[in-house]
Scaffold this motif. Structure first.
Motif, PDB file in Angstrom:
ATOM      1  N   MET A 220      52.574  66.494  59.803  1.00 44.30           N
ATOM      2  CA  MET A 220      53.661  67.349  59.725  1.00 44.30           C
ATOM      3  C   MET A 220      53.618  68.601  60.562  1.00 44.30           C
ATOM      4  O   MET A 220      52.536  69.113  60.889  1.00 44.30           O
ATOM      5  CB  MET A 220      53.838  67.757  58.169  1.00 44.30           C
TER       6      MET A 220
ATOM      7  N   GLN B  42      55.087  72.450  61.443  1.00 50.10           N
ATOM      8  CA  GLN B  42      55.677  73.558  60.998  1.00 50.10           C
ATOM      9  C   GLN B  42      56.385  74.190  62.050  1.00 50.10           C
ATOM     10  O   GLN B  42      55.900  74.866  62.988  1.00 50.10           O
ATOM     11  CB  GLN B  42      54.850  74.537  60.349  1.00 50.10           C
ATOM     12  N   THR B  43      57.705  73.901  62.355  1.00 46.66           N
ATOM     13  CA  THR B  43      58.408  74.345  63.541  1.00 46.66           C
ATOM     14  C   THR B  43      59.122  75.855  63.673  1.00 46.66           C
ATOM     15  O   THR B  43      59.689  76.208  64.366  1.00 46.66           O
ATOM     16  CB  THR B  43      59.382  73.505  63.908  1.00 46.66           C
ATOM     17  N   SER B  44      59.000  76.291  62.243  1.00 47.44           N
ATOM     18  CA  SER B  44      59.652  77.594  62.038  1.00 47.44           C
ATOM     19  C   SER B  44      58.897  78.564  61.031  1.00 47.44           C
ATOM     20  O   SER B  44      58.243  77.941  60.131  1.00 47.44           O
ATOM     21  CB  SER B  44      61.127  77.443  61.485  1.00 47.44           C
TER      22      SER B  44
ATOM     23  N   ALA C 162      60.129  80.098  58.754  1.00 48.37           N
ATOM     24  CA  ALA C 162      60.603  79.683  57.501  1.00 48.37           C
ATOM     25  C   ALA C 162      60.299  78.488  56.589  1.00 48.37           C
ATOM     26  O   ALA C 162      60.471  78.475  55.508  1.00 48.37           O
ATOM     27  CB  ALA C 162      62.221  79.902  57.501  1.00 48.37           C
ATOM     28  N   HIS C 163      59.541  77.492  57.210  1.00 44.89           N
ATOM     29  CA  HIS C 163      59.290  76.392  56.778  1.00 44.89           C
ATOM     30  C   HIS C 163      58.161  76.582  55.889  1.00 44.89           C
ATOM     31  O   HIS C 163      57.337  77.341  56.154  1.00 44.89           O
ATOM     32  CB  HIS C 163      58.963  75.083  57.868  1.00 44.89           C
ATOM     33  N   MET C 164      57.825  75.623  55.005  1.00 42.92           N
ATOM     34  CA  MET C 164      56.636  75.790  53.983  1.00 42.92           C
ATOM     35  C   MET C 164      55.344  75.001  54.767  1.00 42.92           C
ATOM     36  O   MET C 164      55.610  73.954  55.613  1.00 42.92           O
ATOM     37  CB  MET C 164      57.021  75.056  52.699  1.00 42.92           C
ATOM     38  N   ALA C 165      54.556  75.621  54.646  1.00 37.54           N
ATOM     39  CA  ALA C 165      53.137  75.150  55.336  1.00 37.54           C
ATOM     40  C   ALA C 165      52.801  73.945  54.511  1.00 37.54           C
ATOM     41  O   ALA C 165      52.696  73.837  53.382  1.00 37.54           O
ATOM     42  CB  ALA C 165      52.215  75.956  55.454  1.00 37.54           C
ATOM     43  N   SER C 166      51.885  73.078  55.107  1.00 35.05           N
ATOM     44  CA  SER C 166      51.215  71.974  54.619  1.00 35.05           C
ATOM     45  C   SER C 166      50.251  72.160  53.615  1.00 35.05           C
ATOM     46  O   SER C 166      49.521  73.279  53.969  1.00 35.05           O
ATOM     47  CB  SER C 166      50.626  70.923  55.589  1.00 35.05           C
TER      48      SER C 166
END
Length: 134
Positions: free
Chosen positions: A63, A65-67, A69-73
């Motif tokens: 996975m 994280q492209t932004s 604002a996205h949740m981290a793994s």
């Protein structure tokens, strides 16, 4: 160049071998339909390059994280679930084999093998005709 080196025939031969192995795996699933804690297995279909050669296998997708604002793994080694249906129809003994589903796969596999082997046979006949021996 021998006939066995032709990319089309090589791809068809690889596909037939895959269908044979898949039939064996599906038969194991059916034969273990009453084995406690048995999980059905299946084979990943081979992918082919435009040249007709099978491509190498690809590992699990990580996975990204492209932004910000996205949740981290949450885990250290994130990957997508390879088999979403595992445990969908699990019996109390832990067996997850659905005989109806396995028999549908067996039937589909047999039809696909018949189509590939017919195509292989027609291709050989076409080559024999082209060289004047058919």
């Amino acid at each position: 160049m021998s006939i066995g080196d032709l990319p089309v025939l090589n791809a068809l031969r690889t596909k037939m071998q895959w269908h044979q192995e898949r039939q064996r795996v599906l038969a194991e699933n059916v034969s273990n339909s009453d084995t406690p804690n048995f999980r059905p297995r299946d084979l990943v279909e081979p992918k082919f390059q435009p040249s007709g050669q099978p491509q190498g296998t690809m590992g699990p997708l990580a996975m990204a994280q492209t932004s910000a604002a996205h949740m981290a793994s949450a885990s250290g080694a994130p990957s997508f679930d390879q088999n979403k249906r595992v445990g969908f129809e699990t019996r109390p003994a832990g067996n997850a084999v659905s005989l109806e589903e396995e028999m549908m796969k067996v039937s589909s596999n047999q039809m696909d093998f018949a189509a590939v082997s017919a195509l292989y046979s027609k291709s050989l006949h076409l080559l024999k005709t082209a060289i004047g021996k058919g």
